[in-house]
Design a protein around this motif. Structure first.
Motif, PDB file in Angstrom:
ATOM      1  N   UNK A 110       8.825   7.056  -6.869  1.00  0.00           N
ATOM      2  CA  UNK A 110       8.490   7.953  -5.762  1.00  0.00           C
ATOM      3  C   UNK A 110       6.988   8.237  -5.721  1.00  0.00           C
ATOM      4  N   UNK A 111       6.371   8.351  -6.889  1.00  0.00           N
ATOM      5  CA  UNK A 111       4.931   8.603  -6.952  1.00  0.00           C
ATOM      6  C   UNK A 111       4.133   7.469  -6.300  1.00  0.00           C
ATOM      7  N   UNK A 112       4.715   6.282  -6.296  1.00  0.00           N
ATOM      8  CA  UNK A 112       4.036   5.125  -5.697  1.00  0.00           C
ATOM      9  C   UNK A 112       4.484   4.863  -4.263  1.00  0.00           C
ATOM     10  N   UNK A 113       5.399   5.685  -3.737  1.00  0.00           N
ATOM     11  CA  UNK A 113       5.912   5.468  -2.381  1.00  0.00           C
ATOM     12  C   UNK A 113       4.805   5.551  -1.331  1.00  0.00           C
ATOM     13  N   UNK A 114       3.738   6.265  -1.642  1.00  0.00           N
ATOM     14  CA  UNK A 114       2.625   6.370  -0.687  1.00  0.00           C
ATOM     15  C   UNK A 114       2.051   4.996  -0.334  1.00  0.00           C
ATOM     16  N   UNK A 115       2.216   4.039  -1.258  1.00  0.00           N
ATOM     17  CA  UNK A 115       1.654   2.714  -1.007  1.00  0.00           C
ATOM     18  C   UNK A 115       2.441   1.954   0.050  1.00  0.00           C
ATOM     19  N   UNK A 116       3.693   2.342   0.273  1.00  0.00           N
ATOM     20  CA  UNK A 116       4.450   1.770   1.403  1.00  0.00           C
ATOM     21  C   UNK A 116       3.711   2.090   2.700  1.00  0.00           C
ATOM     22  N   UNK A 117       3.316   3.353   2.847  1.00  0.00           N
ATOM     23  CA  UNK A 117       2.601   3.761   4.059  1.00  0.00           C
ATOM     24  C   UNK A 117       1.232   3.096   4.155  1.00  0.00           C
ATOM     25  N   UNK A 118       0.551   2.955   3.005  1.00  0.00           N
ATOM     26  CA  UNK A 118      -0.776   2.324   3.038  1.00  0.00           C
ATOM     27  C   UNK A 118      -0.669   0.846   3.407  1.00  0.00           C
ATOM     28  N   UNK A 119       0.353   0.167   2.904  1.00  0.00           N
ATOM     29  CA  UNK A 119       0.557  -1.239   3.263  1.00  0.00           C
ATOM     30  C   UNK A 119       0.849  -1.364   4.756  1.00  0.00           C
ATOM     31  N   UNK A 120       1.682  -0.486   5.246  1.00  0.00           N
ATOM     32  CA  UNK A 120       2.020  -0.506   6.666  1.00  0.00           C
ATOM     33  C   UNK A 120       0.782  -0.236   7.521  1.00  0.00           C
ATOM     34  N   UNK A 121      -0.033   0.727   7.096  1.00  0.00           N
ATOM     35  CA  UNK A 121      -1.246   1.071   7.844  1.00  0.00           C
ATOM     36  C   UNK A 121      -2.257  -0.073   7.834  1.00  0.00           C
ATOM     37  N   UNK A 122      -2.411  -0.734   6.685  1.00  0.00           N
ATOM     38  CA  UNK A 122      -3.354  -1.852   6.614  1.00  0.00           C
ATOM     39  C   UNK A 122      -2.910  -2.985   7.541  1.00  0.00           C
ATOM     40  N   UNK A 123      -1.617  -3.263   7.548  1.00  0.00           N
ATOM     41  CA  UNK A 123      -1.098  -4.311   8.437  1.00  0.00           C
ATOM     42  C   UNK A 123      -1.331  -3.948   9.897  1.00  0.00           C
ATOM     43  N   UNK A 124      -1.192  -2.673  10.230  1.00  0.00           N
ATOM     44  CA  UNK A 124      -1.461  -2.219  11.604  1.00  0.00           C
ATOM     45  C   UNK A 124      -2.924  -2.475  11.976  1.00  0.00           C
ATOM     46  N   UNK A 125      -3.821  -2.076  11.078  1.00  0.00           N
ATOM     47  CA  UNK A 125      -5.253  -2.202  11.348  1.00  0.00           C
ATOM     48  C   UNK A 125      -5.640  -3.659  11.583  1.00  0.00           C
ATOM     49  N   UNK A 126      -5.182  -4.533  10.690  1.00  0.00           N
ATOM     50  CA  UNK A 126      -5.544  -5.948  10.800  1.00  0.00           C
ATOM     51  C   UNK A 126      -4.921  -6.579  12.040  1.00  0.00           C
ATOM     52  N   UNK A 127      -3.664  -6.241  12.299  1.00  0.00           N
ATOM     53  CA  UNK A 127      -2.962  -6.846  13.431  1.00  0.00           C
ATOM     54  C   UNK A 127      -3.501  -6.340  14.767  1.00  0.00           C
ATOM     55  N   UNK A 128      -3.793  -5.045  14.852  1.00  0.00           N
ATOM     56  CA  UNK A 128      -4.296  -4.464  16.097  1.00  0.00           C
ATOM     57  C   UNK A 128      -5.674  -4.996  16.449  1.00  0.00           C
ATOM     58  N   UNK A 129      -6.413  -5.407  15.438  1.00  0.00           N
ATOM     59  CA  UNK A 129      -7.770  -5.907  15.671  1.00  0.00           C
ATOM     60  C   UNK A 129      -7.744  -7.172  16.530  1.00  0.00           C
ATOM     61  N   UNK A 130      -6.716  -8.009  16.331  1.00  0.00           N
ATOM     62  CA  UNK A 130      -6.535  -9.185  17.184  1.00  0.00           C
ATOM     63  C   UNK A 130      -7.667 -10.177  17.133  1.00  0.00           C
ATOM     64  N   UNK A 131      -8.181 -10.450  15.952  1.00  0.00           N
ATOM     65  CA  UNK A 131      -9.295 -11.391  15.815  1.00  0.00           C
ATOM     66  C   UNK A 131      -8.804 -12.813  16.065  1.00  0.00           C
ATOM     67  N   UNK A 132      -9.605 -13.594  16.774  1.00  0.00           N
ATOM     68  CA  UNK A 132      -9.276 -15.004  16.971  1.00  0.00           C
ATOM     69  C   UNK A 132     -10.561 -15.812  16.997  1.00  0.00           C
ATOM     70  N   UNK A 133     -10.451 -17.080  16.619  1.00  0.00           N
ATOM     71  CA  UNK A 133     -11.602 -17.975  16.637  1.00  0.00           C
ATOM     72  C   UNK A 133     -11.102 -19.402  16.810  1.00  0.00           C
ATOM     73  N   UNK A 134     -11.828 -20.170  17.609  1.00  0.00           N
ATOM     74  CA  UNK A 134     -11.474 -21.575  17.851  1.00  0.00           C
ATOM     75  C   UNK A 134     -10.031 -21.729  18.321  1.00  0.00           C
ATOM     76  N   UNK A 135      -9.566 -20.757  19.104  1.00  0.00           N
ATOM     77  CA  UNK A 135      -8.210 -20.824  19.619  1.00  0.00           C
ATOM     78  C   UNK A 135      -7.134 -20.469  18.611  1.00  0.00           C
ATOM     79  N   UNK A 136      -7.537 -20.048  17.416  1.00  0.00           N
ATOM     80  CA  UNK A 136      -6.591 -19.693  16.362  1.00  0.00           C
ATOM     81  C   UNK A 136      -6.610 -18.187  16.121  1.00  0.00           C
ATOM     82  N   UNK A 137      -5.476 -17.641  15.702  1.00  0.00           N
ATOM     83  CA  UNK A 137      -5.391 -16.217  15.381  1.00  0.00           C
ATOM     84  C   UNK A 137      -5.762 -15.998  13.918  1.00  0.00           C
ATOM     85  N   UNK A 138      -6.567 -14.982  13.672  1.00  0.00           N
ATOM     86  CA  UNK A 138      -7.044 -14.710  12.317  1.00  0.00           C
ATOM     87  C   UNK A 138      -6.476 -13.403  11.770  1.00  0.00           C
ATOM     88  N   UNK A 139      -6.444 -13.327  10.442  1.00  0.00           N
ATOM     89  CA  UNK A 139      -5.946 -12.153   9.714  1.00  0.00           C
ATOM     90  C   UNK A 139      -4.517 -11.787  10.141  1.00  0.00           C
TER      91      UNK A 139
END
Length: 289
Positions: A110-139
């Protein structure tokens, strides 16, 4: 003669040949025997011990080809435990503990359950950024496809309507991909070695959350590849400094001379998704807010 005549295949594709064989099949003693099956359609033959090199190649090629067809240019890989609970479910885990030892462990999880939220938040940040290059999706977020931290990673991408990858592994006990993995990017592996290779082929940053033997194996192989120059440096982010320093005495390795003190700079500790994403943005000179 037209361009079509010049460029068309002169041989039928394997799929066509398989269709021809099926249509032409006449039931005789010869055609019913396994020896008569087309080799690439003969599952029993492909599972023979001698065919292991072919299975290695297939397991290397299939995800690589499908990820390329899906325009996945690079990934944010997220490693972590399959046991850390989602915060909302942590108390139920404690209540269900059958004995004092199990309860103690449930409390630590339970003490480490906070990392579930941090993992979810990091995935949101990277995915929402929507980086792309050379027609490919990044991150594009990539996890092991299982529960807990892996689920949180895929879930974070789904939160912002983006696809994510799951690299699952066949195990003796029953398990399945989490519901947030994009179905067309959900892969199943027989070989751990090839699964680990696919984690890193497109990785441009790796977030390592508290975990067990599997997470340690993945992290240590990654840091060894960078240390030995087999892989170019990239952001390697260890979530939970207290946890990692408790389970791995990194300073002792340097003190004993078995690694260089400078090797400790190959990775860095972080505590939050914002901190981790900031490191990644600075490393690649991105600007995603």
């Amino acid at each position: 003669m037209t361009n079509k005549d010049l460029h068309d295949h002169r041989f039928h594709h394997a799929k066509q040949e398989a269709e021809f064989a099926e249509k032409a099949a006449v039931s005789t003693a010869q055609t019913r025997d396994p020896a008569y099956r087309l080799a690439f359609q003969d599952t029993e033959f492909l599972l023979r011990e001698e065919l292991r090199p072919v299975r290695f190649q297939l397991e290397l090629l299939k995800p690589e080809m499908l990820l390329d067809e899906a325009n996945i240019g690079s990934t944010l890989v997220m490693y972590g435990s399959a046991r850390i609970p989602e915060p909302d479910k942590a108390d139920a885990l404690i209540e269900a503990a059958p004995d004092e030892e199990s309860r103690r462990i449930a409390v630590r999880l339970k003490e480490k359950a906070k990392y579930y939220d941090e993992a979810r938040n990091l995935a949101r940040l990277a995915s929402a950024c929507g980086i792309s290059s050379d027609g490919k999706r990044d991150f594009v977020v990539c996890s092991g496809g299982g529960p807990s931290i892996m689920e949180a990673a895929n879930r974070g991408a789904a939160d912002v309507g983006k696809e994510s990858i799951g690299l699952n592994i066949v195990l003796p006990h029953e398990q399945a991909p989490n519901e947030y993995v994009t179905p067309s990017l959900s892969f199943q592996f027989h070989y751990f070695a090839l699964r680990k290779m696919h984690f890193l082929l497109r990785a441009r940053a790796v977030a390592v959350f508290p975990g067990g033997f599997g997470t340690l194996d993945e992290f240590l192989e990654l840091v060894t590849l960078v240390q030995t120059g087999k892989m170019e440096p990239l952001p390697i982010l260890l979530f939970g400094k207290d946890f990692w320093n408790r389970v791995v005495n990194f300073d002792a390795l340097a003190d004993e001379g078995t690694i260089s003190r400078k090797d400790l700079e190959l990775f860095q500790f972080v505590e939050t998704a914002d901190e981790a994403w900031d490191v990644i943005q600075k490393f690649y000179e991105l600007d995603c807010g």
